[in-house]
Design an enzyme around this catalytic site. Structure first.
Site, mmCIF file in Angstrom:
data_model
loop_
_atom_site.group_PDB
_atom_site.id
_atom_site.type_symbol
_atom_site.label_atom_id
_atom_site.label_comp_id
_atom_site.label_asym_id
_atom_site.label_seq_id
_atom_site.Cartn_x
_atom_site.Cartn_y
_atom_site.Cartn_z
ATOM 1 N N SER A 10 2.840 0.389 1.294
ATOM 2 C CA SER A 10 1.674 0.506 2.167
ATOM 3 C C SER A 10 1.412 1.963 2.546
ATOM 4 O O SER A 10 2.270 2.634 3.131
ATOM 5 C CB SER A 10 1.887 -0.320 3.439
ATOM 6 O OG SER A 10 0.943 0.036 4.432
ATOM 7 N N ARG A 11 0.205 2.439 2.263
ATOM 8 C CA ARG A 11 -0.152 3.803 2.655
ATOM 9 C C ARG A 11 -0.196 3.956 4.167
ATOM 10 O O ARG A 11 0.125 5.013 4.715
ATOM 11 C CB ARG A 11 -1.521 4.180 2.067
ATOM 12 C CG ARG A 11 -1.507 4.401 0.571
ATOM 13 C CD ARG A 11 -2.863 4.876 0.094
ATOM 14 N NE ARG A 11 -2.855 5.110 -1.349
ATOM 15 C CZ ARG A 11 -3.889 5.605 -2.013
ATOM 16 N NH1 ARG A 11 -5.008 5.901 -1.365
ATOM 17 N NH2 ARG A 11 -3.820 5.799 -3.314
ATOM 18 N N ASN A 12 -0.620 2.906 4.854
ATOM 19 C CA ASN A 12 -0.680 2.972 6.315
ATOM 20 C C ASN A 12 0.721 3.044 6.909
ATOM 21 O O ASN A 12 0.978 3.836 7.819
ATOM 22 C CB ASN A 12 -1.445 1.758 6.852
ATOM 23 C CG ASN A 12 -2.900 1.778 6.447
ATOM 24 O OD1 ASN A 12 -3.695 2.523 6.986
ATOM 25 N ND2 ASN A 12 -3.253 0.968 5.453
ATOM 26 N N LYS A 30 -10.716 -3.129 2.492
ATOM 27 C CA LYS A 30 -10.292 -3.661 3.783
ATOM 28 C C LYS A 30 -10.559 -2.598 4.852
ATOM 29 O O LYS A 30 -9.819 -1.616 4.941
ATOM 30 C CB LYS A 30 -8.804 -4.018 3.760
ATOM 31 C CG LYS A 30 -8.426 -5.066 2.725
ATOM 32 C CD LYS A 30 -6.920 -5.265 2.683
ATOM 33 C CE LYS A 30 -6.524 -6.324 1.672
ATOM 34 N NZ LYS A 30 -5.041 -6.514 1.595
ATOM 35 N N LYS A 69 -5.050 -4.980 10.647
ATOM 36 C CA LYS A 69 -3.617 -4.870 10.323
ATOM 37 C C LYS A 69 -3.269 -3.479 9.822
ATOM 38 O O LYS A 69 -2.119 -3.042 9.925
ATOM 39 C CB LYS A 69 -3.196 -5.947 9.321
ATOM 40 C CG LYS A 69 -3.963 -5.981 8.007
ATOM 41 C CD LYS A 69 -3.452 -5.007 6.968
ATOM 42 C CE LYS A 69 -4.337 -4.997 5.753
ATOM 43 N NZ LYS A 69 -3.962 -3.991 4.758
ATOM 44 N N GLU A 113 -6.685 3.960 5.411
ATOM 45 C CA GLU A 113 -7.762 3.263 6.108
ATOM 46 C C GLU A 113 -7.477 3.083 7.598
ATOM 47 O O GLU A 113 -8.387 3.069 8.431
ATOM 48 C CB GLU A 113 -8.009 1.892 5.465
ATOM 49 C CG GLU A 113 -8.498 1.933 4.030
ATOM 50 C CD GLU A 113 -9.978 2.303 3.921
ATOM 51 O OE1 GLU A 113 -10.606 2.600 4.949
ATOM 52 O OE2 GLU A 113 -10.491 2.303 2.786
ATOM 53 N N TRP A 131 -5.455 -0.695 -7.118
ATOM 54 C CA TRP A 131 -5.900 -2.078 -6.972
ATOM 55 C C TRP A 131 -6.919 -2.449 -8.039
ATOM 56 O O TRP A 131 -6.862 -3.540 -8.604
ATOM 57 C CB TRP A 131 -6.459 -2.285 -5.575
ATOM 58 C CG TRP A 131 -6.640 -3.715 -5.145
ATOM 59 C CD1 TRP A 131 -7.672 -4.204 -4.417
ATOM 60 C CD2 TRP A 131 -5.764 -4.825 -5.368
ATOM 61 N NE1 TRP A 131 -7.505 -5.553 -4.179
ATOM 62 C CE2 TRP A 131 -6.343 -5.967 -4.751
ATOM 63 C CE3 TRP A 131 -4.546 -4.977 -6.041
ATOM 64 C CZ2 TRP A 131 -5.755 -7.227 -4.786
ATOM 65 C CZ3 TRP A 131 -3.958 -6.244 -6.082
ATOM 66 C CH2 TRP A 131 -4.555 -7.347 -5.468
ATOM 67 N N ALA A 141 -0.791 -3.633 -5.095
ATOM 68 C CA ALA A 141 -1.091 -3.452 -6.515
ATOM 69 C C ALA A 141 0.162 -3.169 -7.325
ATOM 70 O O ALA A 141 0.268 -3.565 -8.496
ATOM 71 C CB ALA A 141 -2.091 -2.308 -6.681
ATOM 72 N N SER A 158 -1.296 -8.244 -0.644
ATOM 73 C CA SER A 158 -1.275 -7.938 -2.082
ATOM 74 C C SER A 158 -1.112 -6.440 -2.326
ATOM 75 O O SER A 158 -2.042 -5.677 -2.092
ATOM 76 C CB SER A 158 -2.582 -8.417 -2.730
ATOM 77 O OG SER A 158 -3.702 -7.993 -1.965
#
Length: 332
Positions: free
Chosen positions: A254-256, A105, A191, A281, A11, A140, A138
């Site tokens: 998305s890592r999550n 975030k 989220k 996160e 990012w 990256a 968003s």
């Protein structure tokens, strides 16, 4: 404007390119000397975007002091778990007033407060002015390719938000301003937890119907909790609410989501916790939300289910069945 980016991950790199495209001078701080040398010599971020040539006016440094001395504005692009330490280092080196722009975030792991609150707590007002956060849907990986992206510059101070808006906005990166800092920060953090659940549903191969229901009911829980802390209702349906929820719950960037996918495929959290080396996160956020829900007596069944899976070792398939067999009720 001279802008330093603290954190040279995906990012930070993508935002640096946006700023360079807009004619700003950019200096990226990294504590990895190989990444610094690669940007200065090859004009690449070899760790995250190998092969993508970055602007010539984007430089890097191994010295945090050099980055601070250079800048009119600091973009903080580090994980929440590292933010407190980085802010303390910045405060010790900072001897002028500078614009602070947060991109993290989540919550501070020591006090469960938002990152903008943490910045205000550590950096005195005489050194920073008001804080602005860049938040919204968003990835990256798409911004670095200059794909169309819309986000919000979130600040209690409209002038600060407009300044950041003008710094970043261009023909592929549209920036709105938003005053509801509480709503935006709580919702973009929450989220991440719902995205973990979305990945688990995909990993368990439960289908599109289940994921659509998860995202919808997850949005309800995000609204319940954030409204307790003063979020405006309309923020939930904007870029930092439903927008960020959708992109995180449905994207393999998305890592999550990716973490949830692995947990779901194993139907167990153990292997993920033992082998994961990435910043996810949502894992920490689940614990914070569980604690906030208990403290304020807020009904958060998805968050509680995630807490049982991640922190108590429950099987995702078992928890899904238990959620489905709860007493029937109206949709509210």
């Amino acid at each position: 404007m001279k802008v330093s980016i603290v954190g040279f991950g995906t990012w930070g790199t993508a935002l640096g390119q946006v700023l360079c495209d807009n004619g700003h001078e950019v200096l990226c701080y990294s504590n990895k000397i190989d990444n610094v040398n690669a940007l200065n010599e090859l004009h690449e971020n070899v760790s995250y975007f190998p092969g993508i040539k970055l602007p010539l006016n984007m430089k890097a440094t191994f010295s945090l002091k050099e980055a601070i001395d250079f800048a009119d504005a600091l973009v903080l692009s580090v994980p929440t778990v590292a933010m407190r330490s980085v802010l303390n280092q910045i405060n010790a080196l900072l001897n002028k007033k500078i614009l602070f722009i947060n991109t993290a975030k989540g919550f501070d792991p020591d006090e469960d407060i938002t990152i903008s609150s943490l910045i205000r707590k550590i950096i005195p007002f005489r050194k920073r002015g008001e804080v602005t956060s860049l938040l919204g849907p968003s990835h990256a990986e798409e911004v670095i390719l200059r794909h169309i992206t819309l986000i919000s510059a979130v600040s209690k101070d409209e002038e600060a938000a407009r300044k950041v808006q003008k710094m970043f906005a261009n023909d592929y990166f549209r920036v709105y301003t938003l005053k509801d800092e509480i709503g935006a920060e709580y919702q973009v953090a929450m989220k991440n937890a719902i995205a973990l659940a979305s990945g688990m549903i995909e990993g368990l191969k439960l289908g599109d119907n289940a994921r659509a229901a998860l995202v919808t009911r997850g949005l309800l829980e995000i609204g319940r909790l954030s409204h307790v802390f003063g979020a405006k209702k309309e923020t939930l349906y904007g870029l930092t609410g439903v927008g960020d929820l959708i992109v995180t719950c449905y994207s393999y960037h998305s890592r999550n989501f990716e973490a949830g996918l692995k947990i779901g495929m194993d139907d167990d959290v153990t292997n993920f916790l033992e082998t994961n080396k990435k910043t996810v996160e949502g894992v920490r956020t689940v614990k914070v939300l569980h604690e906030l829900g208990q403290e304020h007596k807020i009904h958060l069944p998805i968050i509680e289910a995630l807490y049982q899976i991640i922190y108590e070792g429950a099987k995702p398939s078992t928890i899904c069945r238990e959620l489905m067999l709860r007493p029937l009720k109206s949709e509210d």
